[in-house]
Design a protein around this motif. Structure first.
Motif, PDB file in Angstrom:
ATOM      1  N   ALA A  77       0.851  -1.184   0.000  1.00 58.90           N
ATOM      2  CA  ALA A  77       0.000   0.000   0.000  1.00 58.90           C
ATOM      3  C   ALA A  77       0.884   1.230   0.000  1.00 58.90           C
ATOM      4  CB  ALA A  77      -0.915   0.005   1.222  1.00 58.90           C
ATOM      5  N   SER A  78       0.677   2.115  -0.966  1.00 60.48           N
ATOM      6  CA  SER A  78       1.505   3.307  -1.103  1.00 60.48           C
ATOM      7  C   SER A  78       1.364   4.227   0.110  1.00 60.48           C
ATOM      8  CB  SER A  78       1.112   4.074  -2.374  1.00 60.48           C
ATOM      9  OG  SER A  78       1.714   5.357  -2.387  1.00 60.48           O
ATOM     10  N   PRO A  79       2.488   4.688   0.696  1.00 62.94           N
ATOM     11  CA  PRO A  79       2.404   5.612   1.829  1.00 62.94           C
ATOM     12  C   PRO A  79       1.918   6.994   1.421  1.00 62.94           C
ATOM     13  CG  PRO A  79       4.686   5.297   1.168  1.00 62.94           C
ATOM     14  CD  PRO A  79       3.876   4.317   0.372  1.00 62.94           C
ATOM     15  N   MET A  80       1.944   7.287   0.109  1.00 58.08           N
ATOM     16  CA  MET A  80       1.521   8.599  -0.379  1.00 58.08           C
ATOM     17  C   MET A  80       0.036   8.624  -0.720  1.00 58.08           C
ATOM     18  SD  MET A  80       4.296  10.314  -0.171  1.00 58.08           S
ATOM     19  CE  MET A  80       3.857  11.784  -1.097  1.00 58.08           C
ATOM     20  N   THR A  81      -0.434   7.558  -1.411  1.00 58.78           N
ATOM     21  CA  THR A  81      -1.817   7.553  -1.907  1.00 58.78           C
ATOM     22  C   THR A  81      -2.689   6.472  -1.269  1.00 58.78           C
ATOM     23  OG1 THR A  81      -1.309   6.033  -3.714  1.00 58.78           O
ATOM     24  CG2 THR A  81      -0.968   8.389  -4.115  1.00 58.78           C
ATOM     25  N   SER A  82      -2.056   5.533  -0.543  1.00 57.35           N
ATOM     26  CA  SER A  82      -2.737   4.368   0.040  1.00 57.35           C
ATOM     27  C   SER A  82      -3.238   3.398  -1.020  1.00 57.35           C
ATOM     28  CB  SER A  82      -3.917   4.801   0.934  1.00 57.35           C
ATOM     29  OG  SER A  82      -3.437   5.509   2.055  1.00 57.35           O
ATOM     30  N   GLU A  83      -2.910   3.629  -2.299  1.00 53.33           N
ATOM     31  CA  GLU A  83      -3.289   2.699  -3.349  1.00 53.33           C
ATOM     32  C   GLU A  83      -2.344   1.498  -3.357  1.00 53.33           C
ATOM     33  OE1 GLU A  83      -3.181   5.082  -6.871  1.00 53.33           O
ATOM     34  OE2 GLU A  83      -5.296   5.659  -6.699  1.00 53.33           O
ATOM     35  N   SER A  84      -2.860   0.348  -3.792  1.00 49.50           N
ATOM     36  CA  SER A  84      -2.058  -0.868  -3.819  1.00 49.50           C
ATOM     37  C   SER A  84      -1.159  -0.920  -5.039  1.00 49.50           C
ATOM     38  CB  SER A  84      -2.974  -2.097  -3.808  1.00 49.50           C
ATOM     39  OG  SER A  84      -3.757  -2.130  -2.639  1.00 49.50           O
ATOM     40  N   PHE A  85      -0.025  -1.624  -4.910  1.00 48.41           N
ATOM     41  CA  PHE A  85       0.868  -1.844  -6.042  1.00 48.41           C
ATOM     42  C   PHE A  85       1.421  -3.261  -5.954  1.00 48.41           C
ATOM     43  CE2 PHE A  85       3.191   0.197  -2.602  1.00 48.41           C
ATOM     44  CZ  PHE A  85       4.321  -0.600  -2.452  1.00 48.41           C
TER      45      PHE A  85
END
Length: 335
Positions: A159-167
């Motif tokens: 989970a991205s620390p900037m956007t909380s979107e998954s990668f």
């Protein structure tokens, strides 16, 4: 007509539309699957587990059926002690580990992967040769694994620390101790990896997800069905993947894809959820097993007792749990 019956009819109609839209047999296909590929009677067999644990479950099985991995809990001094349980040919090994919270998968070499926590942040782990250790990570708000194949390649997502979107992520066996952001849809997650290195996943938002498949050569294709509003992948085995699609009806439709061709079939709407598929296309989920459009209930349930299937090997061994006065690990053979 009850609400449950109405839901099943609507889901069945949707499944028929799904198969028809892809050029596969609808009603005739169901009849062929039901009679030509009938489900053999499975036999429920309990698995040994620590006598002092108050719950235990068999969560994963390798494709050959040799290794089964699961989890347990016992109370020591009023504190829950997580247990990693590994059966090798039926022989149980119990490992006490504070980081092995959830078991996800096991490969044919007996390497187990799962998810845990470190400083309240999701952190994946691996068990091999008697040792449980955290996997390397990249900066994130949490990382989770979703599968491992026979070569030892592990996939997961962060989970991205900037956007909380998954990668999507991969831990390549060829480069031990490393982790890489996978060349796949950048917003989303992996949902499984097959023996040849094919990876499946889901991209997009939570409300309108899109399924995808990444071949060993790196080609990425969408995994959906014509007319679907959204598609969610849940796992893969061999050339098959499982998940669900939203066709615009009151309920989503459970689907099995042939990810090499993109062809799909709707699954029995009586599955409450799906958990695994093997290389022969046999699907398990909730308390059922299916070789085609029809399915049967796994034995072991009854008054005050329920069962759940978590995984299936290529030779038809199903593992899961039986819930009665407490939860215990079981396997079904001869399926």
């Amino acid at each position: 007509m009850t609400q449950i019956a109405r839901r099943r009819i609507l889901a069945g109609v949707a499944a028929g539309l799904l198969t028809a839209s892809l050029g596969v047999a609808g009603t005739a296909g169901v009849a062929t699957a039901a009679t030509g590929k009938s489900i053999r009677l499975c036999t429920l067999r309990p698995l040994a587990y620590p006598a002092d644990s108050y719950r235990a479950s068999a969560d994963a099985i390798d494709p050959t059926g040799r290794y089964i991995a699961g989890s347990g809990l016992r109370t020591t001094g009023g504190v829950n002690q997580p247990l990693l349980l590994i059966w090798d040919g039926g022989r149980l090994t119990t490992i006490e580990s504070s980081i092995a919270d959830t078991v996800v998968d096991v490969n044919s070499s007996g390497v187990v992967v799962g998810n845990g926590w470190e400083n309240s942040i999701g952190r994946p782990w691996r068990y091999h040769a008697g040792r449980v250790e955290f996997l390397p990570v990249v900066p994130s708000d949490g990382i989770w694994v979703t599968g491992i194949n026979g070569a030892g390649d592990i996939v997961g997502y962060g989970a991205s620390p900037m956007t909380s979107e998954s990668f999507p992520l991969r831990w390549p066996a060829a480069r031990p101790g490393t982790v890489e952001v996978l060349d796949a849809p950048s917003t989303g997650q992996t949902d499984g990896i097959t023996e040849d290195g094919t990876i499946v996943g889901t991209a997009g938002s939570f409300t309108t997800p899109t399924g995808w498949v990444r071949t060993p050569a790196g080609e990425v294709r969408e995994l959906t069905v014509p007319g679907a509003r959204s598609a969610r992948v849940l796992g893969a085995g061999g050339r098959y993947a499982i998940g669900w699609v939203d066709l615009g009806g009151p309920n989503t439709v459970n689907v099995r894809w042939d990810h090499t061709s993109g062809a799909s079939v709707g699954l029995d709407p009586r599955f409450d959820w799906l958990t695994d598929v093997n290389r022969h296309g046999v699907v398990v989920g909730s308390n059922r097993i299916s070789r085609g459009a029809s399915s049967v209930v796994l034995p072991g349930g009854g008054t005050g007792v329920s069962v759940g299937a978590n995984a299936i090997s290529d030779n038809g061994i199903v593992v899961g749990f039986q819930r009665g006065t407490r939860i215990s690990p079981v396997r079904w053979t001869g399926c």
